[in-house]
Scaffold this motif. Structure first.
Motif, PDB file in Angstrom:
ATOM      1  N   PHE A 116      12.308   0.744   5.025  1.00  0.00           N
ATOM      2  CA  PHE A 116      10.939   0.252   5.081  1.00  0.00           C
ATOM      3  C   PHE A 116      10.997  -1.274   5.123  1.00  0.00           C
ATOM      4  CE2 PHE A 116      10.889   4.437   3.350  1.00  0.00           C
ATOM      5  CZ  PHE A 116       9.700   5.017   3.759  1.00  0.00           C
ATOM      6  N   PRO A 117      10.994  -1.863   6.324  1.00  0.00           N
ATOM      7  CA  PRO A 117      11.216  -3.316   6.442  1.00  0.00           C
ATOM      8  C   PRO A 117      10.197  -4.156   5.695  1.00  0.00           C
ATOM      9  CG  PRO A 117      11.414  -2.223   8.578  1.00  0.00           C
ATOM     10  CD  PRO A 117      10.874  -1.212   7.631  1.00  0.00           C
ATOM     11  N   ILE A 140       4.520   5.452  10.096  1.00  0.00           N
ATOM     12  CA  ILE A 140       3.815   6.506   9.361  1.00  0.00           C
ATOM     13  C   ILE A 140       2.671   5.854   8.606  1.00  0.00           C
ATOM     14  CG2 ILE A 140       3.995   8.315   7.611  1.00  0.00           C
ATOM     15  CD1 ILE A 140       6.956   8.532   8.224  1.00  0.00           C
ATOM     16  N   GLY A 141       1.462   6.312   8.854  1.00  0.00           N
ATOM     17  CA  GLY A 141       0.304   5.740   8.173  1.00  0.00           C
ATOM     18  C   GLY A 141       0.165   4.248   8.401  1.00  0.00           C
ATOM     19  N   GLY A 142       0.579   3.777   9.579  1.00  0.00           N
ATOM     20  CA  GLY A 142       0.504   2.360   9.888  1.00  0.00           C
ATOM     21  C   GLY A 142       1.624   1.522   9.297  1.00  0.00           C
ATOM     22  N   VAL A 143       2.608   2.176   8.629  1.00  0.00           N
ATOM     23  CA  VAL A 143       3.724   1.474   7.979  1.00  0.00           C
ATOM     24  C   VAL A 143       4.991   1.674   8.799  1.00  0.00           C
ATOM     25  CG1 VAL A 143       5.154   1.350   5.898  1.00  0.00           C
ATOM     26  CG2 VAL A 143       2.686   1.775   5.709  1.00  0.00           C
ATOM     27  N   PRO A 144       5.685   0.603   9.199  1.00  0.00           N
ATOM     28  CA  PRO A 144       6.950   0.766   9.923  1.00  0.00           C
ATOM     29  C   PRO A 144       8.011   1.451   9.059  1.00  0.00           C
ATOM     30  CG  PRO A 144       6.116  -1.478  10.140  1.00  0.00           C
ATOM     31  CD  PRO A 144       5.301  -0.817   9.061  1.00  0.00           C
ATOM     32  N   GLU A 167       0.813  -1.213   0.000  1.00  0.00           N
ATOM     33  CA  GLU A 167       0.000   0.000   0.000  1.00  0.00           C
ATOM     34  C   GLU A 167       0.849   1.267   0.000  1.00  0.00           C
ATOM     35  OE1 GLU A 167      -2.639  -0.342   3.296  1.00  0.00           O
ATOM     36  OE2 GLU A 167      -3.793  -1.986   2.412  1.00  0.00           O
ATOM     37  N   VAL A 168       2.132   1.139  -0.273  1.00  0.00           N
ATOM     38  CA  VAL A 168       3.033   2.288  -0.284  1.00  0.00           C
ATOM     39  C   VAL A 168       3.548   2.504  -1.708  1.00  0.00           C
ATOM     40  CG1 VAL A 168       5.135   3.299   0.675  1.00  0.00           C
ATOM     41  CG2 VAL A 168       3.731   1.779   2.087  1.00  0.00           C
ATOM     42  N   THR A 169       3.464   3.752  -2.174  1.00  0.00           N
ATOM     43  CA  THR A 169       3.998   4.104  -3.488  1.00  0.00           C
ATOM     44  C   THR A 169       5.195   5.022  -3.295  1.00  0.00           C
ATOM     45  OG1 THR A 169       1.836   3.920  -4.535  1.00  0.00           O
ATOM     46  CG2 THR A 169       3.503   5.170  -5.715  1.00  0.00           C
ATOM     47  N   PHE A 170       6.274   4.709  -3.984  1.00  0.00           N
ATOM     48  CA  PHE A 170       7.511   5.475  -3.898  1.00  0.00           C
ATOM     49  C   PHE A 170       7.693   6.257  -5.194  1.00  0.00           C
ATOM     50  CE2 PHE A 170       7.935   1.797  -1.175  1.00  0.00           C
ATOM     51  CZ  PHE A 170       8.521   2.294  -0.019  1.00  0.00           C
ATOM     52  N   HIS A 171       7.795   7.572  -5.091  1.00  0.00           N
ATOM     53  CA  HIS A 171       8.054   8.441  -6.231  1.00  0.00           C
ATOM     54  C   HIS A 171       9.456   9.024  -6.079  1.00  0.00           C
ATOM     55  CE1 HIS A 171       3.706   8.375  -6.934  1.00  0.00           C
ATOM     56  NE2 HIS A 171       3.510   8.854  -5.713  1.00  0.00           N
ATOM     57  N   THR A 172      10.288   8.830  -7.067  1.00  0.00           N
ATOM     58  CA  THR A 172      11.625   9.433  -7.084  1.00  0.00           C
ATOM     59  C   THR A 172      11.676  10.496  -8.170  1.00  0.00           C
ATOM     60  OG1 THR A 172      12.801   7.509  -6.206  1.00  0.00           O
ATOM     61  CG2 THR A 172      14.075   9.038  -7.554  1.00  0.00           C
TER      62      THR A 172
END
Length: 291
Positions: free
Chosen positions: A188-189, A165-169, A51-56
């Protein structure tokens, strides 16, 4: 998308949130940001894990391909670094706005101005960092070469260690005496992603660093770290674990080059060893590190 990404997967990108889709396209034909003045547009490279999107955001070559990362959670964002110039920082701001989500955490990874010089342009975002990094930024900013980053100098200290953050370790790490005296990484483990910034450059000449032996030891430790499947780097495109070996090899060559008879000879040695690399400006920094 599976948890394991290879270089081709990173360049393909994935489906994005509706808010970001207007700016972020598949990175095989990467999305240009909005070019400003004579400076070409940077590019945006995105992928999702869970559920995490990474933008570089990668600045154009004229700005040494320096990066800023926007991590998009379900209802909020984390921003890492501000790039060097107002035009590139404005492109980062545009990406933040395009997501339609608020920034709940932002930080500057280290003291070098190519990572904080554009901070003043990113309105409405306050950047945390470490006291030693903030002090070094204040000293550099006083020289007047960049707009004063009040949103960094007046920002909070970033707590090191495991957070959420937002429930994400998210684990914030503090590395010392590598490319910079102090450097923050964010791991982000669950996603097996780590934002390493200038611990690793991808296809761009490295700055000579503070303690190259310690820098190599730090990267060697990361080779066995489960979180380091995907690396978001300080210069260039996202990479995979194998880029750690490339970086180690580069630093070893650079350490040998720094024993040459002159800074010009050292730069020539690096050009010969890595002919496809960009960021020629970074080789001009060698005299500042010369013993």
């Amino acid at each position: 998308m599976t948890d394991t990404l290879n270089r081709r997967d990173l360049l393909k990108g994935t489906a994005l949130t509706v808010g970001a889709a207007a700016l972020v396209r598949t990175a095989l034909t990467p999305a240009p940001a909005v070019a400003q003045g004579a400076l070409p547009a940077g590019t945006i490279h995105s992928f999702a894990k869970g559920e995490v999107t990474f933008h570089t955001y990668v600045s154009p070559a004229q700005a040494v391909n320096v990066t800023s990362h926007i991590v998009e959670f379900a209802d909020q964002l984390m921003v890492v670094d501000a790039t060097m110039l107002p035009p590139t920082a404005q492109e980062v701001s545009s990406l933040i706005v395009a997501t339609g989500k608020p920034v709940s955490q932002a930080y500057i990874s280290h003291e070098h101005p190519d990572h904080w010089g554009g901070a003043a342009t990113i309105e409405g975002v306050t950047f945390a960092t470490l006291p030693d990094i903030r002090s070094a930024i204040a000293t550099e900013a006083a020289q007047g070469n960049f707009p004063e980053p009040v949103n960094v100098l007046n920002g909070p200290d970033l707590p090191i260690g495991l957070s959420e953050i937002g429930g994400v370790p998210v684990e914030f790490r503090h590395y010392t005496n590598t490319e910079a005296p102090h450097l923050i990484a964010a791991a982000f483990p669950d996603q097996k992603v780590i934002i390493v910034q200038d611990l690793v450059y991808n296809g761009v000449f490295f700055a000579p660093g503070v303690d190259r032996a310690n820098w190599i030891a730090t990267l060697e430790a990361l080779r066995d770290d489960p979180v380091a499947e995907t690396l978001l780097v300080g210069h260039g495109l996202p990479a995979t674990r194998g880029e750690l070996d490339t970086a180690i090899a580069y630093i070893r060559v650079m350490d040998e080059a720094m024993q040459a008879e002159s800074p010009d000879a050292a730069a020539a040695q690096l050009r010969a060893a890595f002919p496809g690399y960009g960021g020629e400006f970074l080789l001009s920094l060698i005299p500042e590190y010369w013993n």
